[in-house]
Scaffold this active site. Sequence first.
Site, PDB file in Angstrom:
ATOM      1  N   LYS A  52      35.924  29.515 -35.878  1.00 48.48           N
ATOM      2  CA  LYS A  52      34.876  28.584 -36.309  1.00 48.48           C
ATOM      3  C   LYS A  52      33.887  29.354 -37.185  1.00 48.48           C
ATOM      4  O   LYS A  52      32.689  29.434 -36.907  1.00 48.48           O
ATOM      5  CB  LYS A  52      34.196  27.961 -35.087  1.00 48.48           C
ATOM      6  CG  LYS A  52      33.301  26.764 -35.404  1.00 48.48           C
ATOM      7  CD  LYS A  52      34.054  25.583 -35.975  1.00 48.48           C
ATOM      8  CE  LYS A  52      33.096  24.390 -36.111  1.00 48.48           C
ATOM      9  NZ  LYS A  52      33.705  23.286 -36.876  1.00 48.48           N
TER      10      LYS A  52
ATOM     11  N   ASP B  34      42.619  29.066 -24.923  1.00 46.93           N
ATOM     12  CA  ASP B  34      42.758  28.352 -23.651  1.00 46.93           C
ATOM     13  C   ASP B  34      42.883  26.853 -23.909  1.00 46.93           C
ATOM     14  O   ASP B  34      43.768  26.170 -23.373  1.00 46.93           O
ATOM     15  CB  ASP B  34      41.536  28.659 -22.788  1.00 46.93           C
ATOM     16  CG  ASP B  34      41.717  28.278 -21.330  1.00 46.93           C
ATOM     17  OD1 ASP B  34      42.777  27.723 -20.974  1.00 46.93           O
ATOM     18  OD2 ASP B  34      40.797  28.528 -20.540  1.00 46.93           O
TER      19      ASP B  34
ATOM     20  N   ASP C 188      38.334  22.973 -34.687  1.00 48.18           N
ATOM     21  CA  ASP C 188      38.335  21.520 -34.546  1.00 48.18           C
ATOM     22  C   ASP C 188      39.451  20.890 -35.377  1.00 48.18           C
ATOM     23  O   ASP C 188      40.132  19.960 -34.935  1.00 48.18           O
ATOM     24  CB  ASP C 188      36.969  20.926 -34.900  1.00 48.18           C
ATOM     25  CG  ASP C 188      36.362  21.499 -36.159  1.00 48.18           C
ATOM     26  OD1 ASP C 188      36.889  22.497 -36.694  1.00 48.18           O
ATOM     27  OD2 ASP C 188      35.334  20.961 -36.617  1.00 48.18           O
TER      28      ASP C 188
ATOM     29  N   ASP D 117      46.656  24.440 -24.016  1.00 50.12           N
ATOM     30  CA  ASP D 117      46.809  23.318 -23.094  1.00 50.12           C
ATOM     31  C   ASP D 117      47.066  22.023 -23.868  1.00 50.12           C
ATOM     32  O   ASP D 117      47.859  21.181 -23.446  1.00 50.12           O
ATOM     33  CB  ASP D 117      45.562  23.169 -22.224  1.00 50.12           C
ATOM     34  CG  ASP D 117      45.589  24.075 -20.999  1.00 50.12           C
ATOM     35  OD1 ASP D 117      46.397  25.030 -21.006  1.00 50.12           O
ATOM     36  OD2 ASP D 117      44.826  23.846 -20.062  1.00 50.12           O
TER      37      ASP D 117
ATOM     38  N   TYR E 286      34.409  34.453 -22.199  1.00 50.74           N
ATOM     39  CA  TYR E 286      34.706  34.551 -20.770  1.00 50.74           C
ATOM     40  C   TYR E 286      34.218  35.868 -20.164  1.00 50.74           C
ATOM     41  O   TYR E 286      34.028  35.971 -18.953  1.00 50.74           O
ATOM     42  CB  TYR E 286      36.206  34.415 -20.518  1.00 50.74           C
ATOM     43  CG  TYR E 286      36.760  33.023 -20.750  1.00 50.74           C
ATOM     44  CD1 TYR E 286      35.937  31.958 -21.082  1.00 50.74           C
ATOM     45  CD2 TYR E 286      38.119  32.777 -20.645  1.00 50.74           C
ATOM     46  CE1 TYR E 286      36.444  30.691 -21.298  1.00 50.74           C
ATOM     47  CE2 TYR E 286      38.648  31.509 -20.861  1.00 50.74           C
ATOM     48  CZ  TYR E 286      37.808  30.474 -21.190  1.00 50.74           C
ATOM     49  OH  TYR E 286      38.312  29.221 -21.408  1.00 50.74           O
TER      50      TYR E 286
END
Length: 361
Positions: free
Chosen positions: A191, A248, A224, A252, A141
């Site tokens: 990852k 993020d 994942d 959620d 970001y």
Amino acid sequence: MTIKIAVLPGDGIGPEIVNEAVKVLGVLNRSFGLNASWQEGTIGGVGYDVDGAPYSEATRKLVHASDAVLLGAVGGPKWEKLDKPLRPEAGLLRIREDLGLFANYRPTKVHSQLLDASTLKPEVIDGVDILVVRELVGGIYFGQPRGIETVDGERRGYNTMVYSESEIRRIGRTAFEAARLRSNRVCSVEKANVLDVSELWRNVIIELHESEYADVELSHMYVDNAAMQLIRNPRQFDVIVTGNLFGDILSDEASMLTGSIGMLPSASLGEKFGMYEPIHGSAPDIAGENKANPLATILSVAMMLRFSLDRNDLAEIVEKAVENTLDAGVRTVDLAFGGEASVSCSAMGDAVCAALEELAS
């Protein structure tokens, strides 16, 4: 000494949900001796409309003069065509960076009264209590270079995911300390099998664990797989620590374990400041209709009391008032199921305030 709170309602449903949280602050002042004052400022799209900037100099001065910040939500279709630096989301990124809010606490606790509100089976989610610790001021970001350019006649967009060793160590230490106050387990999510930045993340977390936090159980999971495991077996998690983008998304996803994203508060913490907000967005489709669920914002007040104002006693009282309200069967439309009646945003806020008054008597 009077506690100073900067209140930034923002856009969409922000003013509605923040109004109910301010009602709670009023009860805490009157009946529990909180001695807090608050002043409103602008942020996001409203900030652009009023001050010409999504995070204006006036708002910056207000928050720096305060002990804590309570924020509603930012964003909406009205401002989507503005230049990127003027969009509401830019204001949110700027205030986080300006206040040094590097750690985002996103708790996901399934309330027993709402087991049937989730789309998952009750036996899967019963007892879930997860804390996602999300790094907030780094990663993709904020990474540079970034942009959109034209190469060989076609547009190409690019962003940079970057983390320094010190940034990873700082958020890792935050997660380990949080775990020591809970069930003493940390799962680091990245990852590392394909991303160099994630390989560094894993190595630094391992080094930190071995040197300072060997008493905490540490595990690692690719993002994942973590997304799948949150649905398959969410009770395996205690504290999840991860980067900005992955945090993020995963927080959620975790919100749906509770049945509604309207139940999840958050705390964004730095060395000095704390900002508190629900994790949901501005929900422009229902803005002004008095339908929103204010409980995440009210629970964000509880986090503010705990982390910024050193009033854990009052934080527990606010959380108890929310539990008692749910016990009484009060539901906003997002929580109502099986033909249950629902109440408005303001009525839910009134019900929590009434429960607080009962606890004070």
